[in-house]
Write a protein that holds these residues in place. Structure first.
Motif, short mmCIF file in Angstrom:
data_model
loop_
_atom_site.label_atom_id
_atom_site.label_comp_id
_atom_site.label_asym_id
_atom_site.label_seq_id
_atom_site.Cartn_x
_atom_site.Cartn_y
_atom_site.Cartn_z
N ILE A 232 0.82 -1.21 0.00
CA ILE A 232 0.00 0.00 0.00
C ILE A 232 0.86 1.26 0.00
CG2 ILE A 232 -1.68 1.33 1.37
CD1 ILE A 232 -2.86 -1.41 2.20
N VAL A 233 1.91 1.28 0.82
CA VAL A 233 2.77 2.47 0.89
C VAL A 233 3.49 2.70 -0.43
CG1 VAL A 233 4.84 3.41 1.99
CG2 VAL A 233 3.06 2.39 3.39
N ASN A 234 4.04 1.63 -1.03
CA ASN A 234 4.76 1.80 -2.30
C ASN A 234 3.81 2.21 -3.42
OD1 ASN A 234 7.55 1.25 -1.68
ND2 ASN A 234 6.95 -0.85 -1.28
N CYS A 235 2.60 1.62 -3.46
CA CYS A 235 1.62 2.04 -4.46
C CYS A 235 1.20 3.49 -4.25
CB CYS A 235 0.40 1.13 -4.42
SG CYS A 235 0.65 -0.48 -5.19
N LEU A 236 1.07 3.91 -2.99
CA LEU A 236 0.71 5.29 -2.70
C LEU A 236 1.78 6.25 -3.20
CD1 LEU A 236 -1.22 7.30 -1.27
CD2 LEU A 236 0.15 6.95 0.80
N PHE A 237 3.06 5.96 -2.87
CA PHE A 237 4.14 6.82 -3.34
C PHE A 237 4.20 6.85 -4.86
CE2 PHE A 237 6.64 6.07 0.82
CZ PHE A 237 6.03 7.16 1.41
N GLY A 238 4.07 5.67 -5.49
CA GLY A 238 4.10 5.61 -6.94
C GLY A 238 2.96 6.40 -7.57
N THR A 239 1.77 6.29 -6.98
CA THR A 239 0.61 7.00 -7.51
C THR A 239 0.75 8.51 -7.35
OG1 THR A 239 -0.82 5.11 -7.03
CG2 THR A 239 -1.90 7.24 -7.32
N ILE A 240 1.24 8.95 -6.21
CA ILE A 240 1.41 10.39 -5.97
C ILE A 240 2.46 10.96 -6.93
CG2 ILE A 240 2.27 12.10 -4.32
CD1 ILE A 240 0.93 10.40 -2.11
#
Length: 198
Positions: free
Chosen positions: A94-102
């Protein structure tokens, strides 16, 4: 920059790195001795201590460790409360997807490389350099999320935990090292630290 200032800056970076990695190392150690629930509890406590220390050291709240720390507290808390380690295993995805999405959203929607406000004090790159670096890290965050998904869904808990130290962490170091040519090429100014000795 004087030699003394450079030494102080190097020591501050070393302390900051220790504060970022310390909770993870304690998690590994506690998990190996007492299991994932004790490891998660110690991870939560160490993170809660490390973040204010980082704030005191850097005189600012670090965005990425702060976001990661928030998810450690939430998903770690759910892991202990519900006695279900799925939550702590999902946290890196979730954290890596969040950073990637942002980061990716900033580039695609607003044409803004959002790594620049995060690391602009450490690196001085041209706009093109920031765009390329942001795109690379965007893609890499999604790679880390995919690696985490494969490891926790396809392997044992012990193997998943080992993959954090022996797969994800080395991959991140290698990836960061591979960005040096980009930093060297797109450095904005004559005082390029990456060009020394080249």
């Amino acid at each position: 920059m004087t030699e003394k200032t450079e030494e102080q800056d190097g020591m501050r970076r070393l302390y900051a790195t220790a504060l970022e990695l310390g909770p993870l190392v304690l998690f590994f150690a506690a998990n190996g001795r007492w299991g994932i629930y004790w490891g998660t509890g110690i991870f939560i406590m160490a993170t809660a201590i490390a973040l204010p220390c980082y704030r005191w050291l850097e005189k600012r709240w670090p965005v990425m460790p702060l976001v990661g720390g928030f998810f450690v507290l939430v998903f770690g808390g759910l892991t202990i409360w519900l006695q279900d380690d799925t939550f702590i295993k999902l946290k890196p995805t979730i954290v890596n997807c969040l950073f990637g999405t942002i980061l990716g959203g900033g580039l695609l929607l607003f044409r803004r490389p959002l790594l620049k406000p995060l690391f602009g004090t450490a690196f001085r790159l041209t706009d093109e350099g920031w765009r390329k670096l942001t795109l690379r890290w965007t893609l890499f965050f999604f790679v880390l999320a995919a690696v985490n998904e494969v490891m926790w869904r396809g392997f044992t808990t012990d193997t998943w935990i080992a993959s954090k130290m022996f797969l994800s962490f080395p991959l991140t170091l290698v990836f960061a090292f591979l960005q040096v040519p980009l930093l060297k090429r797109y450095w904005d100014g004559a005082d390029n630290p990456f060009a020394r000795g080249s």
